[in-house]
Design an enzyme around this catalytic site. Structure first.
Site, PDB file in Angstrom:
ATOM      1  N   CYS A   3      69.928  63.336  81.094  1.00 31.13           N
ATOM      2  CA  CYS A   3      69.905  62.470  81.445  1.00 31.13           C
ATOM      3  C   CYS A   3      71.166  61.918  81.521  1.00 31.13           C
ATOM      4  CB  CYS A   3      68.857  61.334  81.078  1.00 31.13           C
ATOM      5  SG  CYS A   3      68.855  59.658  81.573  1.00 31.13           S
ATOM      6  N   ASP A  47      71.522  58.794  81.042  1.00 32.78           N
ATOM      7  CA  ASP A  47      71.805  57.930  79.189  1.00 32.78           C
ATOM      8  C   ASP A  47      72.767  57.868  78.053  1.00 32.78           C
ATOM      9  OD1 ASP A  47      68.941  55.955  78.206  1.00 32.78           O
ATOM     10  OD2 ASP A  47      70.476  56.411  76.718  1.00 32.78           O
ATOM     11  N   ARG A 104      72.995  57.442  75.269  1.00 28.81           N
ATOM     12  CA  ARG A 104      72.521  58.001  74.092  1.00 28.81           C
ATOM     13  C   ARG A 104      72.104  59.785  73.887  1.00 28.81           C
ATOM     14  NH1 ARG A 104      67.745  53.992  73.894  1.00 28.81           N
ATOM     15  NH2 ARG A 104      67.878  54.497  75.804  1.00 28.81           N
ATOM     16  N   HIS A 158      63.976  62.581  77.974  1.00 25.48           N
ATOM     17  CA  HIS A 158      64.655  62.128  76.706  1.00 25.48           C
ATOM     18  C   HIS A 158      63.499  60.206  76.721  1.00 25.48           C
ATOM     19  CE1 HIS A 158      67.072  57.873  78.032  1.00 25.48           C
ATOM     20  NE2 HIS A 158      66.490  58.730  78.772  1.00 25.48           N
ATOM     21  N   CYS A 215      63.493  56.345  78.452  1.00 23.74           N
ATOM     22  CA  CYS A 215      64.067  56.466  79.974  1.00 23.74           C
ATOM     23  C   CYS A 215      64.384  55.226  80.421  1.00 23.74           C
ATOM     24  CB  CYS A 215      63.755  58.256  80.497  1.00 23.74           C
ATOM     25  SG  CYS A 215      64.633  58.247  81.768  1.00 23.74           S
TER      26      CYS A 215
END
Ligand SMILES: [Zn+2]
Length: 208
Positions: free
Chosen positions: A41, A43, A45, A97, A100
């Site tokens: 992803c 994202d 993190r 994750h 999400c």
């Protein structure tokens, strides 16, 4: 964010690498032979290399919202073809994750404009597994389960492609489905039985 700091960080990083190995960048410039394709992803993190303890040259990376493998997305399909056919990676990982935002958005009723067709693919995962998901009362647990099922379905989408089918048959390519738990930092292997899924879908999706 102080952008100048990024360049200072870069300089320290160069010095760190050279301290360990004077030829570090000379070697890096010679080419890449990564053994793993990581589809994760976007994202912030879910850093690909860092959470696996790997570095430059180790992983071929593709990231998009909610780690999707969509057959008409030229971007992800080009990455898969290049990594499997040309770089000859041995492993392809789809890594989702918890927490999400893409999966969360797909669970809500809202018109998100250009994101609608992208998130539609996650809603389709929900529809395929709606019996299992609707039986979960706890919303947080349902959300986590959809993250996992989305990873599984993206692995299935991977094995629907000709290049992956061929590489599994001829080179023993392995497909993995993982979830990164942002609460603990743990990487969870969903132990996707891709050879079983491949067998199950071959009647319809057999290409190579
Ligand atoms: Zn995400």
């Amino acid at each position: 964010m102080d952008i100048d700091k990024v360049f200072k960080n870069n300089q320290s990083w160069i010095e760190e690498k050279l301290e360990l190995n004077q030829n570090y960048f000379e070697d890096l410039g010679k080419g890449q032979t990564p053994e793993l394709l990581f589809i994760g992803c976007s994202d912030s993190r879910v850093t690909a290399e860092e959470l696996m303890g790997l570095g430059p040259g180790d992983v071929f990376v593709h990231r998009n919202i909610a780690n999707m493998v969509i057959s008409i997305d030229l971007n992800v399909m080009s990455v898969i073809n290049y990594a499997v056919d040309h770089l000859k990676v041995n492993h392809v990982v789809v890594c989702g994750h918890y927490e999400c935002g893409g999966v969360k958005a797909a669970m809500q009723s809202a018109d998100l404009g250009i994101l609608n067709p992208w998130l539609r693919n996650i809603r389709d995962v929900y529809r395929i597994h709606n019996k299992e998901l609707n039986a979960i009362d706890n919303e947080e647990k349902k959300y986590e389960r959809l993250v996992e099922l989305n990873v599984k379905e993206q692995c299935v989408n991977l094995i629907k492609t000709a290049v992956v089918q061929k590489a599994i048959r001829t080179k023993g390519l392995q497909v993995h489905g993982w979830v990164f738990d942002v609460h603990t930092g743990k990487l969870i292997d969903l132990k996707i039985n891709f050879t079983k899924y491949l067998k199950d879908i071959m009647e319809i999706y057999h290409l190579d």
